[in-house]
Design a protein around this motif. Structure first.
Motif, mmCIF file in Angstrom:
data_model
loop_
_atom_site.group_PDB
_atom_site.id
_atom_site.type_symbol
_atom_site.label_atom_id
_atom_site.label_comp_id
_atom_site.label_asym_id
_atom_site.label_seq_id
_atom_site.Cartn_x
_atom_site.Cartn_y
_atom_site.Cartn_z
ATOM 1 N N THR A 1 19.396 7.305 -6.077
ATOM 2 C CA THR A 1 18.107 7.613 -5.900
ATOM 3 C C THR A 1 17.417 6.249 -5.141
ATOM 4 N N ALA A 2 16.246 6.685 -4.265
ATOM 5 C CA ALA A 2 15.913 5.615 -3.596
ATOM 6 C C ALA A 2 14.450 6.417 -3.313
ATOM 7 N N PHE A 3 12.865 5.308 -3.758
ATOM 8 C CA PHE A 3 12.294 5.603 -2.591
ATOM 9 C C PHE A 3 11.450 4.423 -1.501
ATOM 10 N N CYS A 4 10.479 4.661 -1.152
ATOM 11 C CA CYS A 4 9.663 3.349 -0.743
ATOM 12 C C CYS A 4 8.318 3.383 -0.544
ATOM 13 N N ALA A 5 8.063 2.229 -1.767
ATOM 14 C CA ALA A 5 6.134 2.176 -1.656
ATOM 15 C C ALA A 5 5.338 1.360 -0.126
ATOM 16 N N VAL A 6 4.285 1.529 0.406
ATOM 17 C CA VAL A 6 3.654 0.991 0.228
ATOM 18 C C VAL A 6 2.988 -0.589 -0.687
ATOM 19 N N ASP A 7 3.352 -1.148 0.488
ATOM 20 C CA ASP A 7 3.167 -3.051 0.307
ATOM 21 C C ASP A 7 1.667 -3.528 0.674
ATOM 22 N N ARG A 8 0.443 -3.550 -0.252
ATOM 23 C CA ARG A 8 -0.909 -4.026 -0.936
ATOM 24 C C ARG A 8 -0.564 -5.784 -0.883
ATOM 25 N N ASP A 9 -1.924 -6.261 -0.611
ATOM 26 C CA ASP A 9 -2.186 -7.777 -0.952
ATOM 27 C C ASP A 9 -2.936 -7.101 -2.097
ATOM 28 N N GLY B 1 -8.296 2.256 12.193
ATOM 29 C CA GLY B 1 -7.069 2.900 13.744
ATOM 30 C C GLY B 1 -5.689 2.487 12.979
ATOM 31 N N ARG B 2 -4.766 2.408 14.551
ATOM 32 C CA ARG B 2 -3.325 2.990 13.946
ATOM 33 C C ARG B 2 -2.369 1.118 13.498
ATOM 34 N N ILE B 3 -2.229 1.319 12.601
ATOM 35 C CA ILE B 3 -1.963 -0.847 12.345
ATOM 36 C C ILE B 3 0.252 -0.183 11.735
ATOM 37 N N ASP B 4 0.518 -1.198 11.600
ATOM 38 C CA ASP B 4 1.535 -1.423 11.575
ATOM 39 C C ASP B 4 2.069 -1.538 9.357
ATOM 40 N N HIS B 5 2.716 -0.953 8.664
ATOM 41 C CA HIS B 5 2.519 -1.413 7.196
ATOM 42 C C HIS B 5 4.029 -1.516 6.999
ATOM 43 N N THR B 6 4.006 -2.396 6.297
ATOM 44 C CA THR B 6 5.188 -2.071 5.221
ATOM 45 C C THR B 6 5.381 -1.954 3.537
ATOM 46 N N LEU B 7 6.543 -1.342 4.357
ATOM 47 C CA LEU B 7 7.170 -0.455 3.539
ATOM 48 C C LEU B 7 8.042 -0.458 2.158
ATOM 49 N N MET C 1 14.463 -5.707 0.993
ATOM 50 C CA MET C 1 14.395 -4.121 1.342
ATOM 51 C C MET C 1 13.328 -3.863 1.952
ATOM 52 N N SER C 2 12.600 -3.670 2.944
ATOM 53 C CA SER C 2 11.471 -3.197 3.726
ATOM 54 C C SER C 2 12.156 -2.787 4.704
ATOM 55 N N MET C 3 10.691 -1.465 5.641
ATOM 56 C CA MET C 3 10.592 -0.976 6.106
ATOM 57 C C MET C 3 9.329 -1.401 7.205
ATOM 58 N N ARG C 4 8.963 -1.205 8.187
ATOM 59 C CA ARG C 4 7.622 -1.030 8.998
ATOM 60 C C ARG C 4 7.428 0.281 9.180
#
Length: 201
Positions: free
Chosen positions: A136-144, A184-190, A172-175
């Motif tokens: 089982t898996a999920f992803c979460a946003v990375d924040r500074d 506005g619209r921004i790319d994020h790493t999860l 192991m991440s995605m954008r």
């Protein structure tokens, strides 16, 4: 407000009547830190179509007096989009062996009542009952950690996820792009978190 919420479990085609409720809840909850999402109901409704089309998807809903106050979702990773599958392929993990948890969203007044654990319990049990998944898996946003927008006293879910046996997979991440409040619209790493399904009790 009452504490007499109920938990409902809906599978495959049963989720269709609930798509609008879950879309609205995602817009409301993801507006807060750490996602800061400038929500778009139509986009959310389209996003949830993948769950509606999957015969083995699941919605776990917390309902209070007819209102959906919390929701968690899941589906076989093979039924999700390529963007979510690719990090697993890159890590030599077969997407066919992964049951993916889309999100858990819960209105603030209902937190701290064990609903988050119920969300995971039901989704893990659903994935296990299907009989063919290893993870089982999920992803979460990375924040500074030093981001000035982080609210005072904010507590991440990392400890909660860790206690449930999930491990963050660095690298192991995605954008994923979304409209962020005021920017506005921004790319994020999860980044993805995984747990072997056979270890779930």
């Amino acid at each position: 407000m009452t504490a007499a919420h109920t938990i409902g479990l809906f599978r495959g085609p049963e989720i269709t009547p609930w798509l609008d409720d879950v879309a609205r809840l995602r817009v409301a909850v993801f507006r807060d830190w750490p996602y800061l999402y400038e929500g778009d109901f139509d986009y959310e409704r389209d996003y949830l179509d993948a769950y509606a089309k999957s015969a083995e998807s699941v919605f776990v809903l917390a309902v209070d007096r007819g209102e959906v106050v919390g929701a968690s979702t899941g589906l076989p990773l093979a039924d999700d989009t390529e963007a979510f599958r690719q990090p697993f392929l890159d890590s030599a993990i077969d997407p066919d062996e992964v049951f993916y948890f889309g999100e858990s969203v819960l209105l603030p007044d209902y937190r701290g009542r064990g609903i988050g654990h119920a969300f995971f319990d039901h989704r893990e049990a659903h994935a296990r009952a299907l009989g063919r998944f290893r993870w089982t898996a999920f992803c979460a946003v990375d924040r500074d950690a030093d981001d000035a927008r982080q609210p005072t006293g904010f507590r991440s879910n990392d400890a909660f996820w860790g206690k449930r046996g999930y491990q963050r997979q660095p690298g192991m991440s995605m954008r994923l792009a979304w409209d962020e409040i005021g920017r506005g619209r921004i790319d994020h790493t999860l980044t993805f978190w995984l747990r072997p399904l056979e270890a779930v009790r």
